[in-house]
Design a protein around this motif. Structure first.
Motif, PDB file in Angstrom:
ATOM      1  N   PRO A 143       0.801  -1.237   0.000  1.00  8.96           N
ATOM      2  CA  PRO A 143       0.000   0.000   0.000  1.00  8.96           C
ATOM      3  C   PRO A 143       0.825   1.273   0.000  1.00  8.96           C
ATOM      4  N   ASN A 144       2.143   1.165   0.182  1.00 10.53           N
ATOM      5  CA  ASN A 144       3.001   2.345   0.246  1.00 10.53           C
ATOM      6  C   ASN A 144       4.038   2.311  -0.868  1.00 10.53           C
ATOM      7  N   ALA A 145       4.494   3.486  -1.268  1.00 14.37           N
ATOM      8  CA  ALA A 145       5.461   3.585  -2.358  1.00 14.37           C
ATOM      9  C   ALA A 145       6.788   2.935  -1.989  1.00 14.37           C
ATOM     10  N   ASP A 146       7.442   2.374  -2.999  1.00 11.81           N
ATOM     11  CA  ASP A 146       8.789   1.812  -2.862  1.00 11.81           C
ATOM     12  C   ASP A 146       8.878   0.701  -1.827  1.00 11.81           C
ATOM     13  N   GLY A 147       7.776  -0.019  -1.606  1.00  9.63           N
ATOM     14  CA  GLY A 147       7.802  -1.151  -0.689  1.00  9.63           C
ATOM     15  C   GLY A 147       7.912  -0.792   0.775  1.00  9.63           C
ATOM     16  N   VAL A 148       7.679   0.472   1.132  1.00 11.04           N
ATOM     17  CA  VAL A 148       7.829   0.912   2.520  1.00 11.04           C
ATOM     18  C   VAL A 148       6.776   0.252   3.411  1.00 11.04           C
ATOM     19  N   ARG A 149       7.219  -0.210   4.570  1.00 15.98           N
ATOM     20  CA  ARG A 149       6.336  -0.716   5.624  1.00 15.98           C
ATOM     21  C   ARG A 149       6.703  -0.022   6.924  1.00 15.98           C
ATOM     22  N   PRO A 150       5.710   0.521   7.666  1.00 15.03           N
ATOM     23  CA  PRO A 150       6.006   1.120   8.968  1.00 15.03           C
ATOM     24  C   PRO A 150       6.131   0.044  10.041  1.00 15.03           C
ATOM     25  N   ASP A 151       6.579   0.430  11.225  1.00 20.35           N
ATOM     26  CA  ASP A 151       6.796  -0.563  12.275  1.00 20.35           C
ATOM     27  C   ASP A 151       5.498  -1.184  12.773  1.00 20.35           C
ATOM     28  N   ALA A 152       4.352  -0.508  12.556  1.00 12.76           N
ATOM     29  CA  ALA A 152       3.075  -1.052  13.016  1.00 12.76           C
ATOM     30  C   ALA A 152       2.397  -1.936  11.973  1.00 12.76           C
ATOM     31  N   SER A 153       3.064  -2.201  10.861  1.00 14.12           N
ATOM     32  CA  SER A 153       2.475  -3.023   9.795  1.00 14.12           C
ATOM     33  C   SER A 153       2.594  -4.492  10.177  1.00 14.12           C
ATOM     34  N   ARG A 154       1.456  -5.159  10.367  1.00  9.59           N
ATOM     35  CA  ARG A 154       1.474  -6.544  10.838  1.00  9.59           C
ATOM     36  C   ARG A 154       0.485  -7.428  10.086  1.00  9.59           C
ATOM     37  N   THR A 155      -0.053  -6.942   8.965  1.00 12.89           N
ATOM     38  CA  THR A 155      -1.106  -7.678   8.285  1.00 12.89           C
ATOM     39  C   THR A 155      -0.753  -7.920   6.827  1.00 12.89           C
ATOM     40  N   VAL A 156      -0.933  -9.167   6.384  1.00  9.87           N
ATOM     41  CA  VAL A 156      -0.827  -9.522   4.973  1.00  9.87           C
ATOM     42  C   VAL A 156      -2.232  -9.498   4.397  1.00  9.87           C
ATOM     43  N   TYR A 157      -2.471  -8.669   3.395  1.00 11.78           N
ATOM     44  CA  TYR A 157      -3.771  -8.616   2.737  1.00 11.78           C
ATOM     45  C   TYR A 157      -3.702  -9.391   1.427  1.00 11.78           C
ATOM     46  N   PHE A 158      -4.656 -10.277   1.236  1.00 17.09           N
ATOM     47  CA  PHE A 158      -4.698 -11.068   0.018  1.00 17.09           C
ATOM     48  C   PHE A 158      -5.534 -10.359  -1.046  1.00 17.09           C
ATOM     49  N   ASP A 159      -5.139 -10.558  -2.287  1.00 16.36           N
ATOM     50  CA  ASP A 159      -5.865 -10.022  -3.432  1.00 16.36           C
ATOM     51  C   ASP A 159      -7.066 -10.937  -3.671  1.00 16.36           C
ATOM     52  N   VAL A 160      -8.229 -10.503  -3.195  1.00 16.01           N
ATOM     53  CA  VAL A 160      -9.409 -11.372  -3.196  1.00 16.01           C
ATOM     54  C   VAL A 160      -9.819 -11.822  -4.592  1.00 16.01           C
ATOM     55  N   PRO A 161      -9.898 -10.954  -5.607  1.00 12.68           N
ATOM     56  CA  PRO A 161     -10.306 -11.431  -6.933  1.00 12.68           C
ATOM     57  C   PRO A 161      -9.381 -12.507  -7.504  1.00 12.68           C
ATOM     58  N   ARG A 162      -8.126 -12.529  -7.085  1.00 16.71           N
ATOM     59  CA  ARG A 162      -7.178 -13.525  -7.586  1.00 16.71           C
ATOM     60  C   ARG A 162      -7.038 -14.720  -6.654  1.00 16.71           C
ATOM     61  N   THR A 163      -7.718 -14.687  -5.505  1.00 18.58           N
ATOM     62  CA  THR A 163      -7.563 -15.746  -4.510  1.00 18.58           C
ATOM     63  C   THR A 163      -8.853 -16.504  -4.247  1.00 18.58           C
ATOM     64  N   LEU A 164      -9.983 -15.797  -4.207  1.00 28.11           N
ATOM     65  CA  LEU A 164     -11.265 -16.414  -3.838  1.00 28.11           C
ATOM     66  C   LEU A 164     -12.266 -16.342  -4.983  1.00 28.11           C
ATOM     67  N   VAL A 165     -13.086 -17.365  -5.100  1.00 30.41           N
ATOM     68  CA  VAL A 165     -14.190 -17.362  -6.049  1.00 30.41           C
ATOM     69  C   VAL A 165     -15.216 -16.327  -5.597  1.00 30.41           C
ATOM     70  N   GLN A 166     -15.729 -15.544  -6.544  1.00 31.15           N
ATOM     71  CA  GLN A 166     -16.811 -14.612  -6.238  1.00 31.15           C
ATOM     72  C   GLN A 166     -18.132 -15.307  -6.502  1.00 31.15           C
ATOM     73  N   HIS A 167     -18.772 -15.792  -5.443  1.00 30.95           N
ATOM     74  CA  HIS A 167     -20.026 -16.519  -5.591  1.00 30.95           C
ATOM     75  C   HIS A 167     -21.179 -15.554  -5.855  1.00 30.95           C
ATOM     76  N   ALA A 168     -22.061 -15.930  -6.763  1.00 32.29           N
ATOM     77  CA  ALA A 168     -23.256 -15.130  -7.024  1.00 32.29           C
ATOM     78  C   ALA A 168     -24.087 -15.021  -5.752  1.00 32.29           C
ATOM     79  N   GLU A 169     -24.643 -13.848  -5.517  1.00 35.18           N
ATOM     80  CA  GLU A 169     -25.533 -13.582  -4.386  1.00 35.18           C
ATOM     81  C   GLU A 169     -24.798 -13.584  -3.043  1.00 35.18           C
ATOM     82  N   VAL A 170     -23.461 -13.563  -3.072  1.00 36.84           N
ATOM     83  CA  VAL A 170     -22.671 -13.486  -1.844  1.00 36.84           C
ATOM     84  C   VAL A 170     -21.786 -12.248  -1.929  1.00 36.84           C
TER      85      VAL A 170
END
Length: 334
Positions: A202-229
């Motif tokens: 989320p930050n330019a040049d790969g910067v991560r602050p010291d409070a960064s502790r979460t890996v976020y997955f790219d949902v459209p490339r990881t999970l099926v998008q079920h109809a009506e969900v």
């Protein structure tokens, strides 16, 4: 400039929100119609002062990279001024990790490489200019306050509103340990877990602050998008002080209350998962080892792999159980 109403001391008051598009339009109009305003910009960038006639264009594509330049001043026979206008927003980041200041630098370099004199300009309230570390990457910095004496009463109201609204932009302080740790996770996913996709930094040049502790997955490339969900979110929390354990989880926003009425199906329990509240979301959760962003990645690679294996189990359950998820969604709407 958008008006909204808030209650204060029992009375209604009008609160004005000024958007950058409002001041974009104001400065484009001033630059086209007021020679003294154009002269101020030219003096800020060029020692020769007023440079004569210029063309003013809005939202011009960068010549080097994606995104657009807010305002371009093209002095005939003189330089180009590439102007980025800010009030309180952080600098945007492209999918390839390039921040706005870096994009302006690249466009300036491209113009100069072609033989054209060019300068980047950051236009913002003085508070923003004083607090932005990345503002120094622009060739010139010009404050809104400099133009108050050059505008009429209506325009002055708009500028003063923007000046009051100005805030320091979010610019994370880089933490070397966190940067290396998340780079290690990204490479491990590429090498050993290709069915998972990590979101771009989320930050330019790969910067991560010291409070960064979460890996976020790219949902459209990881999970099926079920109809009506509803589209979910998915993340790996390295550690979580508000929960019993670090975890990987899929979250359905606004559905936290459902945890009181749902029973996890056996095929979900068999993956090691359970249901719990995750803020305002319903969390489908598997507990994972605690990960420390300030420890060497190589010393935790087995724990990271265990967490990513849990993510694969959760991914597989989600992708194969669309009917179950549709029933949950139907129960919510009844």
């Amino acid at each position: 400039m958008k008006a909204s109403f808030i209650s204060g001391s029992g009375r209604l008051k009008t609160a004005l929100r000024t958007y950058e598009r409002d001041t974009d339009a104001l400065f484009v109009r001033l630059l086209r119609s007021r020679s003294e305003v154009a002269a101020h910009f030219s003096r800020g960038a060029c020692v020769q002062g007023i440079l004569g006639v210029c063309d003013v264009k809005a939202q011009v594509r960068h010549v080097a990279g994606t995104g657009s330049i807010d305002i371009v001043m093209d002095f005939r026979g003189g330089p180009l001024l590439l102007i980025e206008n800010k009030i309180d927003a952080a600098y945007s980041i492209t999918r390839d990790g390039h921040g706005q200041p870096q994009r302006y630098q690249r466009s300036v370099a491209a113009y100069r490489g072609s033989g054209r004199e060019a300068y980047s300009v950051l236009l913002a309230p003085a508070r923003y200019l004083a607090s932005s570390r990345s503002g120094k990457m622009f060739d010139v910095r010009i404050a809104y306050e400099d133009f108050l004496e050059h505008v009429g009463s209506d325009d002055r109201v708009l500028l003063e509103s923007a000046i009051r609204q100005a805030e320091a932009p979010y610019e994370p302080m880089p933490n070397a340990g966190a940067i290396d740790f998340f780079a290690g996770i990204r490479q491990l996913i590429v090498d050993r877990f290709p069915d998972l996709a990590m979101k771009h930094n989320p930050n330019a040049d790969g910067v991560r602050p010291d409070a960064s502790r979460t890996v976020y997955f790219d949902v459209p490339r990881t999970l099926v998008q079920h109809a009506e969900v509803a589209r979910p979110r998915m993340s790996l929390q390295c550690w979580d002080s508000s929960a019993r354990s670090a975890s990987v989880k899929i979250m359905l926003t606004g559905r936290a209350a459902m945890v009181d009425s749902l029973v996890a199906p056996q095929n979900l329990v068999d993956t090691g998962a359970y249901l719990r509240r995750a803020g305002h979301s319903l969390g489908i959760v598997i507990d994972t080892p605690r990960l420390e962003t300030q420890r060497a990645f190589v010393d935790q690679v087995d724990d990271v792999a265990e967490a990513l294996e849990a993510a694969l189990r959760l991914q597989r359950w989600w992708n194969e159980n669309g009917n179950q998820l549709k029933r949950w969604e139907a129960d919510k709407t009844e």
